[in-house]
Design an enzyme around this catalytic site. Structure first.
Site, short mmCIF file in Angstrom:
data_model
loop_
_atom_site.label_atom_id
_atom_site.label_comp_id
_atom_site.label_asym_id
_atom_site.label_seq_id
_atom_site.Cartn_x
_atom_site.Cartn_y
_atom_site.Cartn_z
N LYS A 137 -4.37 -26.85 20.27
CA LYS A 137 -4.14 -25.89 19.18
C LYS A 137 -5.21 -25.92 18.09
O LYS A 137 -5.71 -26.98 17.72
CB LYS A 137 -2.78 -26.19 18.53
CG LYS A 137 -1.60 -25.85 19.42
CD LYS A 137 -1.42 -24.36 19.62
CE LYS A 137 -0.78 -23.76 18.42
NZ LYS A 137 0.62 -23.47 18.56
N HIS A 163 -1.46 1.60 14.64
CA HIS A 163 -0.22 1.11 15.28
C HIS A 163 -0.47 -0.18 16.07
O HIS A 163 0.25 -0.47 17.02
CB HIS A 163 0.39 2.15 16.22
CG HIS A 163 0.50 3.52 15.63
ND1 HIS A 163 1.63 3.96 14.97
CD2 HIS A 163 -0.40 4.53 15.57
CE1 HIS A 163 1.42 5.20 14.55
NE2 HIS A 163 0.20 5.57 14.88
N GLU A 189 -2.56 -18.33 7.28
CA GLU A 189 -1.10 -18.21 7.29
C GLU A 189 -0.52 -18.51 5.90
O GLU A 189 0.41 -17.84 5.44
CB GLU A 189 -0.49 -19.18 8.30
CG GLU A 189 -0.77 -18.83 9.74
CD GLU A 189 -0.33 -19.95 10.67
OE1 GLU A 189 0.84 -19.97 11.04
OE2 GLU A 189 -1.17 -20.82 11.00
N SER A 208 -2.25 -29.36 16.34
CA SER A 208 -0.81 -29.57 16.37
C SER A 208 -0.56 -31.03 16.70
O SER A 208 -1.37 -31.67 17.37
CB SER A 208 -0.20 -28.67 17.45
OG SER A 208 0.95 -29.27 17.99
#
Ligand code: ARG
Length: 449
Positions: free
Chosen positions: A270, A143, A277, A264
């Site tokens: 970043k 979970h 992804e 970024s």
């Protein structure tokens, strides 16, 4: 009236099958000559012409003509330009329906072999990671809540198992792809004394198709390839999700190499895990390819219908996506840095050890269900106090059960993992054995199939 001829054209993508198409034609011509259906001289000219065409396509000097619709017509027409009348004899005892099937089967077979190689490479990278941090404990989750300590190597080998099943699916799919359809003609077979077994041997197929009508309308092998690819991409997507989470500041478990993260344009700090992804994102498109073909096929009566030309773009898309994903993961995984201190620190946090404390009471004679209830109370108690179970004084423990003694403080993440000492469990000895088994499997498989 507008020119709609483009609607039926497939050379923009089916030209990728040119090597397979030429191999199929060469074998066919050789067989026709062997059977006395065409002369040896015609067969030799056809072979010569096809070789020239293969070179032309390779060198990108081949005069592709959309007016000729597909790969097969383009090659036949060019053959005519090159060798004249003999070219007209190549299509004896053949139809584009069995021709396109043999092309796609040959291509799929090669793609399956390459995919399995890539999956082996990924498995190899996982084994490398597991070996590098063999006895490091980390939090395991259910979970997405911290659950029980596990070895990092055990985690990596979980993915090894998934990819092992993927390989099995591709190998299984290969059996049904490895069937030679030539000789089915348009749908009913052909009216010449051909030698189908010879064709199968020439082209490296294990067997010939049993029913001409089925053979020209069967795209199950593409569906199966797309299904196997979808499952494998699903595994890469799940692993990607893990990598995205683990490389976040909140988890801070891993650092991916700069080659597989990007900055970024606005936020200088970043390090975005774009490759992971995108693997996750591309998985959706691959599922689309599978659903697309299933939908295309579902309403088709026997035998060949032009709808089936729509099998190729999704197939190539999925095959290319899998290939590049395999390349990316083989390169990305070895460069992944694990923050051993952080993961083992979190694994040792006391709430992760609640099951072990229940097992401790069971060891002293208490039924598990009762022990579970006591640990539930204890955990709540500690939560309220904002204190770890290990920092709880023994007198407090004993308020919950008189069975607690000083050795309760000996329970650690390491002892927790070590206790799970059954086949398939995360005890170091079991994981070491699984790792050795995985290495043996990879060695036996080599880089091949
Ligand atoms: N371009 C077609 C395909 O990809 C080849 C077979 C065409 N056959 C036909 N009877 N029109 O499916």
């Amino acid at each position: 009236m507008a020119d709609f001829s483009r609607y039926t054209v497939s050379i923009d993508y089916d030209r990728r099958l040119y090597k397979q198409d030429i191999a199929g034609s060469m074998a066919h011509a050789k067989m026709l000559a062997k059977q006395g259906i065409i002369s040896e001289d015609d067969a030799a000219q056809i072979n010569q012409g096809l070789q020239t065409i293969e070179t032309e396509i390779w060198e990108e000097s081949f005069p592709w003509d959309p007016a000729l619709e597909d790969l097969h017509m383009n090659i036949e027409s060019r053959l005519h330009d090159l060798i004249g009348a003999a070219a007209g004899r190549l299509h004896t005892a053949r139809s584009r329906n069995d021709q396109v099937s043999v092309d796609l089967r040959l291509y799929t077979k090669e793609t399956i072999v390459e995919s399995v190689k890539g999956l082996r490479g990924v498995q190899n990278a996982l084994v490398g990671l597991a070996g590098r941090h063999e006895n490091v404990v980390m939090p395991g989750y259910t979970h997405l809540q911290r659950a029980q300590p596990v070895l990092f190597a055990h985690y990596m080998l979980a993915y090894f198992e998934m990819f092992q099943r993927d390989i099995g699916r591709f190998q299984d799919c290969l059996q049904r792809t490895d069937v030679m359809p030539l000789g089915s003609g348009a749908l009913a077979g052909v009216a010449y004394q051909i030698d189908r077994e010879f064709l199968a041997a020439e082209l490296g197929f294990s067997k010939i198709s049993a029913n001409s009508m089925d053979a020209v309308s069967d795209r199950d092998f593409v569906v199966e390839f797309l299904a196997a690819t979808s499952v494998s991409m699903m595994h890469f997507s799940r692993m990607s999700e893990e990598l995205v989470l683990w490389s976040s500041g909140e988890f801070g478990f891993i650092r991916l190499s700069d080659d597989f993260t990007t900055g970024s344009s606005i936020m200088p700090q970043k390090r975005n895990p774009d490759f992971a992804e995108l693997a996750r994102g591309k998985t959706g498109r691959v599922y689309g390819d599978l659903i697309g073909l299933l939908t295309t096929l579902k309403g088709l009566p026997l035998t060949y219908n032009r709808d089936m030309q729509e099998d190729k773009e999704g197939f190539f898309d999925a095959a290319d996506t899998l290939t590049t994903t395999l390349d990316v993961f083989q390169a990305m995984l070895p460069g992944m840095k694990l923050n051993e201190e952080r993961v083992s620190g979190l694994a040792g946090e006391s709430q992760m050890l609640a099951t072990d404390l229940a097992d401790y009471l069971v060891g002293k004679g208490m039924p598990f269900r009762e022990a579970h209830g006591i640990l539930r109370e204890l955990s709540r108690h500690c939560d309220n106090w904002e204190i770890g179970l290990q920092d709880l004084p023994l007198v407090e423990y004993q308020k919950f059960s008189g069975l607690f003694e000083n050795d309760v403080y000996e329970i650690t993440a390491e002892s927790s993992a070590a206790a799970r000492n059954n086949p398939g469990g995360t005890a170091p000895g079991r994981v070491a054995a699984a790792l050795a088994e995985a290495k043996k499997l990879l060695e036996a498989a080599g880089h091949g199939f």
